[in-house]
Design a protein around this motif. Structure first.
Motif, mmCIF file in Angstrom:
data_model
loop_
_atom_site.group_PDB
_atom_site.id
_atom_site.type_symbol
_atom_site.label_atom_id
_atom_site.label_comp_id
_atom_site.label_asym_id
_atom_site.label_seq_id
_atom_site.Cartn_x
_atom_site.Cartn_y
_atom_site.Cartn_z
ATOM 1 N N ILE A 148 -15.779 4.686 12.626
ATOM 2 C CA ILE A 148 -14.919 4.754 12.022
ATOM 3 C C ILE A 148 -14.929 5.258 10.378
ATOM 4 O O ILE A 148 -14.432 5.276 9.905
ATOM 5 N N TYR B 38 -19.127 4.835 20.011
ATOM 6 C CA TYR B 38 -17.556 5.264 19.284
ATOM 7 C C TYR B 38 -17.916 6.353 18.507
ATOM 8 O O TYR B 38 -18.503 6.715 17.634
ATOM 9 N N HIS B 39 -16.721 6.616 18.037
ATOM 10 C CA HIS B 39 -16.283 7.532 16.949
ATOM 11 C C HIS B 39 -15.655 6.783 15.802
ATOM 12 O O HIS B 39 -15.245 6.391 15.826
ATOM 13 N N ILE C 271 -7.115 -0.241 16.012
ATOM 14 C CA ILE C 271 -8.487 -0.864 15.323
ATOM 15 C C ILE C 271 -8.706 -0.347 14.066
ATOM 16 O O ILE C 271 -9.287 -1.235 13.341
ATOM 17 N N ILE C 272 -8.367 0.848 13.808
ATOM 18 C CA ILE C 272 -8.781 1.619 12.793
ATOM 19 C C ILE C 272 -8.272 0.474 11.782
ATOM 20 O O ILE C 272 -8.870 0.758 10.414
ATOM 21 N N GLY D 202 -11.521 -5.869 19.328
ATOM 22 C CA GLY D 202 -11.226 -4.140 19.058
ATOM 23 C C GLY D 202 -12.468 -3.666 18.017
ATOM 24 O O GLY D 202 -13.613 -3.116 18.289
ATOM 25 N N ASN E 139 -17.881 15.642 18.492
ATOM 26 C CA ASN E 139 -17.177 14.314 17.854
ATOM 27 C C ASN E 139 -16.311 13.932 19.485
ATOM 28 O O ASN E 139 -15.841 12.557 19.646
ATOM 29 N N ALA E 140 -16.797 14.215 20.248
ATOM 30 C CA ALA E 140 -16.864 13.131 21.461
ATOM 31 C C ALA E 140 -17.681 12.173 22.063
ATOM 32 O O ALA E 140 -18.136 12.143 20.495
ATOM 33 N N VAL E 141 -17.114 11.403 22.571
ATOM 34 C CA VAL E 141 -17.980 10.224 21.964
ATOM 35 C C VAL E 141 -18.291 9.598 23.348
ATOM 36 O O VAL E 141 -18.231 9.754 24.465
ATOM 37 N N ASP F 269 -16.263 -4.987 17.515
ATOM 38 C CA ASP F 269 -17.436 -3.975 18.460
ATOM 39 C C ASP F 269 -17.421 -2.948 17.498
ATOM 40 O O ASP F 269 -18.673 -2.627 17.354
ATOM 41 N N ARG G 251 -2.575 -6.696 21.424
ATOM 42 C CA ARG G 251 -2.458 -6.497 22.749
ATOM 43 C C ARG G 251 -3.578 -7.188 22.324
ATOM 44 O O ARG G 251 -4.836 -7.126 22.336
ATOM 45 N N ARG H 200 -20.003 6.481 25.127
ATOM 46 C CA ARG H 200 -19.885 5.458 25.996
ATOM 47 C C ARG H 200 -20.617 4.501 26.315
ATOM 48 O O ARG H 200 -21.166 5.290 27.334
#
Lengths: 128, 366
Positions: free
Chosen positions: B319, B316-317, B36-37, B227, B293-295, B230, B20, B297
């Protein structure tokens, strides 16, 4: 190829709607969950909140970004899927078995503006 | 489609891998190849490789090279041994950050390599030229001629020796480099990175970089996009220019005071940093751990007890840690560890606690 389900209605912002009387069950499509990637949070309205067709009613968070959810119909939220609070990844695993909110529709004729399965498949093809 | 985007030498490979792609610093860069994960976890647990050819390479040489670099650079390169790498910043006279960068002491007297952020190449080059007046130095921007790959993760050394057969580089200590060769051409290998893991960065001409990439890819190293670059640097508490650093942010506010050597002779920005230190900071970048868990930004507002407290710089959340965390520029006294704050996320407020911004314990080797 993204999965779709016969009998549901679909919005251009990739929400699906299941209809039972005047109750609309709303979720996101397989196309949407795939485009968003792994979801980490679902921001949902509260029961009794009013939602309006075409307007934002919540959001889903992926690693990179938050994406607004748009209500395909207008009405009052009668139920939210609290299971998603701790397990947002359910939307990635099976987006059609895991709905987000149920809305008591104030104007069921709004459903006519939504796509059926065949139209939505064609719409997704064009989006690519 | 964006017009006039630059392409790195590895562009065709990214496209073939169906990455992507997205514009970054004027380049069309891969954001993710698979997810990304997955890419993030590959770097934390195995090895991943990044195309970082967009980064800038500026060479400084000449009789006054050491004096000049020490005049524009916040860290102290005085007596720096050959093959050593130092992190630091170019400061403006107001004490803000023009850019953060690495300085490599080359294996020739009076020769330095400055590795700068892609988004700032033109700005930095102009800044260096402007300030070089009166110094006997040559400043050359060779960014277009160099490609770069970062090989990162605990298994990096295994690939370095077992696959690339660059065995000598395994003895490198963190923040040092070696001149090597690949197919008879110059190859710079440094033990550096931007992920919080052990790893190596390779600089070479474009065809050499493409060749290295292919060899690593065949050996099964996971291609990783910007991704996860970062998310990885964020967990390790490393700053990103434009978020935690900017023309109007002091290194002291960013928690990078250790890279500003106030005991060295005059350098650009020194007076302003000294003044700020005496006066005391009014704001600082901290970590915040959210309860939910809201992110949070970049750009979201932070409040404390109904009062405006500051702004999120990256969030971020996480990983690796599986919780929502962010870095934020907060006003004092809200910067105290343990302070309860609220982050405005869309229409709601999400409570969290101020914590250290190094969320993840780094795993550097040597």
């Amino acid at each position: 190829m993204s999965k779709t389900v016969a009998g549901l209605r679909y919005s251009e912002s990739h929400e699906w709607v299941g209809i039972d009387g005047n109750i609309a069950t709303i979720g996101i499509t397989d196309y949407a969950q795939h485009a968003l990637g792994n979801l980490s949070y679902v921001d949902m309205p509260e029961t009794d909140d009013e939602v309006t067709k075409g307007e934002e009613f919540g959001a889903v968070e992926s690693v990179k970004a938050a994406s607004d959810l748009y209500s395909p119909v207008s009405g009052k939220v009668v139920e939210i899927n609290t299971e998603l609070e701790d397990a947002p990844e359910r939307l990635n695993v099976d987006p059609y078995a895991n709905w987000i909110i149920k809305v008591e529709m104030s104007d069921p004729s709004e459903l006519e503006d939504l796509m059926d399965e065949a139209a939505y498949i064609a719409f997704c093809e064009k989006e690519k | 489609m964006e017009e006039n985007l630059l392409k790195t030498c590895l562009y065709d490979r990214h496209v073939a891998l169906e990455a992507r792609m997205s514009p970054f610093a004027g380049y069309d860069m891969p954001i993710q190849y698979t997810s990304i994960i997955e890419e993030h976890n590959a770097v934390r647990n195995g090895a991943g490789m990044f195309d970082v050819s967009h980064m800038g390479e500026i060479f400084v040489s000449g009789t006054d090279a050491e004096k000049f670099v020490n005049y524009v650079f916040s860290n102290d390169i005085g007596g720096m041994p050959d093959g050593k790498v130092l992190y630091g910043m170019l400061l403006n006279p107001q004490g803000g950050v023009v850019d953060d960068l690495l300085v490599y002491k080359e294996f020739e007297p009076d020769h330095y390599l400055l590795v700068v952020n892609a988004a700032n190449i033109a700005k930095d080059f102009g800044w260096l030229l402007t300030n070089a007046e009166g110094f006997d130095v040559k400043v050359r921007n060779e960014s277009d001629r160099w490609g770069q790959i970062a090989l990162q993760g605990p298994k990096s050394e295994e690939y370095l020796t077992g696959v690339l057969h660059l065995d000598d580089a395994a003895s490198l200590s963190f923040y040092s480099y070696m001149e090597m060769s690949w197919k008879g051409q110059r190859l710079i290998v440094s033990r550096t990175g931007y992920t919080g893991e052990d790893g190596f960065e390779f600089y070479a001409a474009e065809d050499i970089i493409c060749d290295l990439w292919d060899v690593l890819a065949r050996a099964g190293v996971t291609p990783c996009g910007l991704g996860c670059r970062d998310t990885l640097r964020f967990e390790a508490g490393l700053p990103l220019y434009g978020h935690e650093l900017a023309d109007d942010i002091s290194p002291l506010e960013a928690g990078l005071g250790v890279f500003v050597k106030l005991d060295k002779d005059n350098f650009i920005g020194k007076d302003a940093v000294v003044a700020l230190k005496e006066e005391g900071l009014s704001r600082k970048i901290v970590g915040i751990e959210l309860d939910a868990n809201a992110v949070a930004r970049a750009g979201y507002e932070v409040e404390a007890g109904g009062e405006e407290a500051g702004i999120v710089t990256t969030g971020y959340h996480s990983i690796t840690l599986d919780k929502s965390i962010c870095m934020a520029m907060l006003r004092k006294p809200f910067t105290e560890l343990g302070t309860r704050v609220d982050v405005r996320i869309r229409k709601k407020s999400f409570p969290g606690t101020v914590c250290r911004k190094r969320f993840y314990a780094t795993h550097y080797r040597k």
